[in-house]
Design a protein around this motif. Structure first.
Motif, PDB file in Angstrom:
ATOM      1  N   VAL A  11       0.835  -1.201   0.000  1.00  0.00           N
ATOM      2  CA  VAL A  11       0.000   0.000   0.000  1.00  0.00           C
ATOM      3  C   VAL A  11       0.871   1.254   0.000  1.00  0.00           C
ATOM      4  N   ARG A  12       1.942   1.253   0.813  1.00  0.00           N
ATOM      5  CA  ARG A  12       2.825   2.427   0.848  1.00  0.00           C
ATOM      6  C   ARG A  12       3.468   2.664  -0.517  1.00  0.00           C
ATOM      7  N   GLN A  13       3.880   1.595  -1.163  1.00  0.00           N
ATOM      8  CA  GLN A  13       4.485   1.732  -2.484  1.00  0.00           C
ATOM      9  C   GLN A  13       3.486   2.285  -3.490  1.00  0.00           C
ATOM     10  N   ALA A  14       2.249   1.784  -3.434  1.00  0.00           N
ATOM     11  CA  ALA A  14       1.217   2.263  -4.359  1.00  0.00           C
ATOM     12  C   ALA A  14       0.902   3.738  -4.107  1.00  0.00           C
ATOM     13  N   LEU A  15       0.845   4.137  -2.834  1.00  0.00           N
ATOM     14  CA  LEU A  15       0.561   5.538  -2.514  1.00  0.00           C
ATOM     15  C   LEU A  15       1.710   6.457  -2.930  1.00  0.00           C
ATOM     16  N   SER A  16       2.911   5.911  -3.010  1.00  0.00           N
ATOM     17  CA  SER A  16       4.041   6.730  -3.461  1.00  0.00           C
ATOM     18  C   SER A  16       3.972   7.011  -4.960  1.00  0.00           C
ATOM     19  N   ARG A  17       3.132   6.234  -5.674  1.00  0.00           N
ATOM     20  CA  ARG A  17       3.025   6.389  -7.125  1.00  0.00           C
ATOM     21  C   ARG A  17       1.716   7.027  -7.570  1.00  0.00           C
ATOM     22  N   SER A  18       0.654   6.872  -6.779  1.00  0.00           N
ATOM     23  CA  SER A  18      -0.682   7.201  -7.264  1.00  0.00           C
ATOM     24  C   SER A  18      -1.435   8.080  -6.288  1.00  0.00           C
ATOM     25  N   ARG A  19      -2.383   8.850  -6.829  1.00  0.00           N
ATOM     26  CA  ARG A  19      -3.229   9.692  -5.980  1.00  0.00           C
ATOM     27  C   ARG A  19      -4.281   8.871  -5.239  1.00  0.00           C
ATOM     28  N   GLY A  20      -4.614   7.701  -5.778  1.00  0.00           N
ATOM     29  CA  GLY A  20      -5.630   6.873  -5.145  1.00  0.00           C
ATOM     30  C   GLY A  20      -5.256   5.411  -5.177  1.00  0.00           C
ATOM     31  N   VAL A  21      -5.627   4.696  -4.111  1.00  0.00           N
ATOM     32  CA  VAL A  21      -5.421   3.248  -4.024  1.00  0.00           C
ATOM     33  C   VAL A  21      -6.731   2.633  -3.549  1.00  0.00           C
ATOM     34  N   VAL A  22      -7.139   1.560  -4.194  1.00  0.00           N
ATOM     35  CA  VAL A  22      -8.349   0.844  -3.812  1.00  0.00           C
ATOM     36  C   VAL A  22      -7.951  -0.499  -3.222  1.00  0.00           C
ATOM     37  N   LEU A  23      -8.398  -0.756  -1.990  1.00  0.00           N
ATOM     38  CA  LEU A  23      -8.235  -2.072  -1.373  1.00  0.00           C
ATOM     39  C   LEU A  23      -9.540  -2.825  -1.576  1.00  0.00           C
ATOM     40  N   ILE A  24      -9.479  -3.912  -2.300  1.00  0.00           N
ATOM     41  CA  ILE A  24     -10.683  -4.668  -2.613  1.00  0.00           C
ATOM     42  C   ILE A  24     -10.554  -6.072  -2.056  1.00  0.00           C
ATOM     43  N   GLY A  25     -11.634  -6.571  -1.480  1.00  0.00           N
ATOM     44  CA  GLY A  25     -11.592  -7.912  -0.912  1.00  0.00           C
ATOM     45  C   GLY A  25     -12.900  -8.248  -0.232  1.00  0.00           C
ATOM     46  N   PRO A  26     -13.066  -9.500   0.169  1.00  0.00           N
ATOM     47  CA  PRO A  26     -14.293  -9.896   0.871  1.00  0.00           C
ATOM     48  C   PRO A  26     -14.413  -9.183   2.216  1.00  0.00           C
ATOM     49  N   ARG A  27     -15.625  -9.154   2.733  1.00  0.00           N
ATOM     50  CA  ARG A  27     -15.819  -8.636   4.084  1.00  0.00           C
ATOM     51  C   ARG A  27     -15.003  -9.460   5.085  1.00  0.00           C
ATOM     52  N   GLN A  28     -14.548  -8.806   6.116  1.00  0.00           N
ATOM     53  CA  GLN A  28     -13.832  -9.443   7.225  1.00  0.00           C
ATOM     54  C   GLN A  28     -12.465 -10.000   6.820  1.00  0.00           C
ATOM     55  N   ALA A  29     -11.945  -9.551   5.663  1.00  0.00           N
ATOM     56  CA  ALA A  29     -10.620 -10.014   5.259  1.00  0.00           C
ATOM     57  C   ALA A  29      -9.507  -9.187   5.883  1.00  0.00           C
ATOM     58  N   GLY A  30      -9.856  -8.068   6.498  1.00  0.00           N
ATOM     59  CA  GLY A  30      -8.843  -7.260   7.181  1.00  0.00           C
ATOM     60  C   GLY A  30      -8.542  -5.933   6.522  1.00  0.00           C
TER      61      GLY A  30
END
Length: 392
Positions: A11-30
Motif C-alpha cells: 500500500v505504501r508503495q502504491a501511494l508513493s506512485r498514485s493519488r488513489g489506491v483501492v483495497l478490494i476484498g471480501p468482508r472481514q478479510a482485514g
C-alpha cells in the motif's frame, strides 16, 4: 494479532506512485484493520460508510472532502457510488494535495465504478485472508519447525479470514465461517445488486464445494437444481466476482492434441470449503475424500498470492496429460504441480507438460520439509519454502 507487513508495504508503495489506491476484498478479510495502520479510525480523515455518523459527514461530499489534505480513507466506498465522479475531479486537480485510500467489499459494481470513473488514477490491491508468508513472519522459527507445521495446518483447516484463523477453538472458527457464508448470501449479494434467491445461492455454493478442483460443467448442476445452465453460470460468476470462487482458465495452443477448454473451479478460502463440506477438525480433514483436492486448492492460492504471476492457467489434454498451474511471469513459463505426498516423483504427465509447453521451470509443491531436484528442470518445493520462493 498478525501484522500484515507485506500488505502495508504494498500500500505504501502504491501511494508513493498514485493519488488513489483501492483495497478490494471480501468482508472481514482485514481491509479496515490494514487502513488503520495509515489513518486512525478516530481521525477526521477516516470515513466508514457503514457507520451512520461517518456517512452523515459525507452527505455533502464536496464540503467534506475538498479541503482535506494528506491521506483520506473511505471505507465501504461502494455504498455511495456518487462519490466516484467527485473523487476523479479531486484526483485530477494539481492544486489538491490529498490522496485517497478507498476500501470496498468485492463486487462487480465497485470494480466497474473504479474502472470507469478512476481509470488511470488509481492502483487496486486485493486483500484476502492470511497467507503462509504472513503467518511465517509472526514466527522466527526455521522452516519445518513444529510451530510452523502447526500454523500451516491451522491455516489450511480454518482458512485465512482473520477471525476464523485466530479463533480460540476449531469449533469457534467453524461457527464464524458458517455465519459469514450465510451473511454473504443473505446480505452481501443483495446489497451488491446481485439478485439471486438466497436459498438457491446457498445450495449452489454447497454443491460447488463438491466440484472443488474439477473442471466446470454447468449441465449436472443445472439438472440437480432444476434451473437453466445460463442461471448456473450466472451464480458461478457472482461468487467469482465477490472473490469467493476462483475460475482458473484453461491454457490451449496448437499442439495437435485435444485440450480441455473448460475452467477449473476452486473455492478460494479453504476454511469456507471445509465448512460447506462439514469438516470441523484436522482429524476429519485428513480422513475426508476431498482432502487431496482441498490441499491442492489451498496450495494453489498460496502460490498465486506469493508469485503474483502476470497470467495463470491450468492445462490438460483429453489423453490424460495435465498441469495444475501454468504461470507466465516476466516472459517465462513456470509450471507448478501440487502433490500431497511425502516424496513427490517425476510422472509421465509432468514430462509431457514440460516438453509440450516448453516450460522454463517446473516446481512440485508438497507438504514436506526439504527442497530438492527431481529431474532436469523439475524441483520439489515444500509449502513452507514458498515463503522465500523465487520463480527464477
Amino acid at each position: 494479532m498478525i501484522q500484515r507487513i507485506l500488505l502495508e508495504h504494498s500500500v505504501r508503495q502504491a501511494l508513493s506512485r498514485s493519488r488513489g489506491v483501492v483495497l478490494i476484498g471480501p468482508r472481514q478479510a482485514g481491509k479496515s484493520t490494514l487502513a488503520q495502520a495509515f489513518v486512525p479510525r478516530t481521525s477526521s480523515h477516516y470515513f466508514d460508510l457503514e457507520y451512520p455518523p461517518h456517512a452523515k459527514r459525507l452527505e455533502q461530499p464536496v464540503l467534506a472532502l475538498e479541503g482535506l489534505q494528506g491521506l483520506v480513507v473511505i471505507d465501504e466506498v461502494q455504498r455511495q457510488p456518487d462519490l466516484f465522479p467527485l473523487l476523479r475531479v479531486l484526483m485530477d486537480r494539481a492544486n489538491t494535495p490529498g490522496q485517497f485510500l478507498l476500501l470496498g467489499s468485492a463486487s462487480p459494481d465497485l470494480i466497474r465504478q473504479s474502472g470507469e470513473s478512476l481509470l488511470g488514477r488509481i492502483e487496486m490491491i486485493e486483500v484476502g485472508g492470511f497467507d503462509v508468508q504472513e503467518i511465517a513472519i509472526k514466527s522466527s522459527a526455521a522452516p519445518g519447525d513444529a510451530w510452523q507445521d502447526a500454523a500451516v495446518k491451522q491455516l489450511w483447516l480454518r482458512g485465512g479470514f482473520p477471525r476464523s484463523y485466530l479463533a480460540l477453538t476449531d469449533g469457534d472458527s467453524m461457527l464464524w465461517r458458517h455465519s459469514a457464508i450465510q451473511n454473504h448470501v443473505q446480505l452481501d449479494l443483495p446489497q451488491f445488486g446481485l439478485n439471486a434467491p438466497a436459498p438457491a445461492m446457498l445450495r449452489f455454493w454447497n454443491m460447488l464445494a463438491h466440484y472443488h478442483g474439477q473442471t466446470f460443467s454447468a449441465a449436472p448442476l443445472a439438472q440437480s437444481m432444476g434451473v437453466s445452465e445460463p442461471t448456473i453460470r450466472r451464480y458461478l460468476d457472482l461468487l467469482t466476482q465477490t472473490l469467493m470462487v476462483r475460475q482458473l482458465p484453461p491454457w490451449h495452443e496448437n499442439l495437435g492434441k485435444r485440450q480441455v477448454k473448460a475452467p477449473k473451479i476452486y473455492l478460494r478460502d479453504s476454511g469456507f470449503l471445509h465448512t460447506l463440506l462439514g469438516i470441523e477438525t484436522a482429524q476429519q480433514l485428513q480422513a475426508h475424500p476431498a482432502s487431496g483436492a482441498s490441499w491442492e486448492g489451498f496450495a494453489l492460492e498460496q502460490v498465486l498470492r506469493i508469485a503474483k504471476p502476470d497470467q495463470a492457467y491450468f492445462w490438460a489434454t483429453h489423453q490424460g496429460a495435465e498441469l495444475d498451474l501454468l504461470m507466465f511471469k516476466g516472459g517465462r513459463r513456470i509450471g507448478v504441480e501440487f502433490k500431497r505426498t511425502a516424496e513427490p516423483r517425476l510422472t509421465t504427465s509432468m514430462r509431457i507438460a514440460q516438453n509440450d509447453l516448453k516450460l522454463d521451470a517446473l516446481y512440485v509443491v508438497y507438504p514436506g520439509e526439504h527442497r530438492y531436484p527431481i529431474a532436469v528442470g523439475v524441483e520439489a518445493v515444500p509449502l513452507w519454502g514458498l515463503v522465500a520462493w523465487q520463480t527464477q
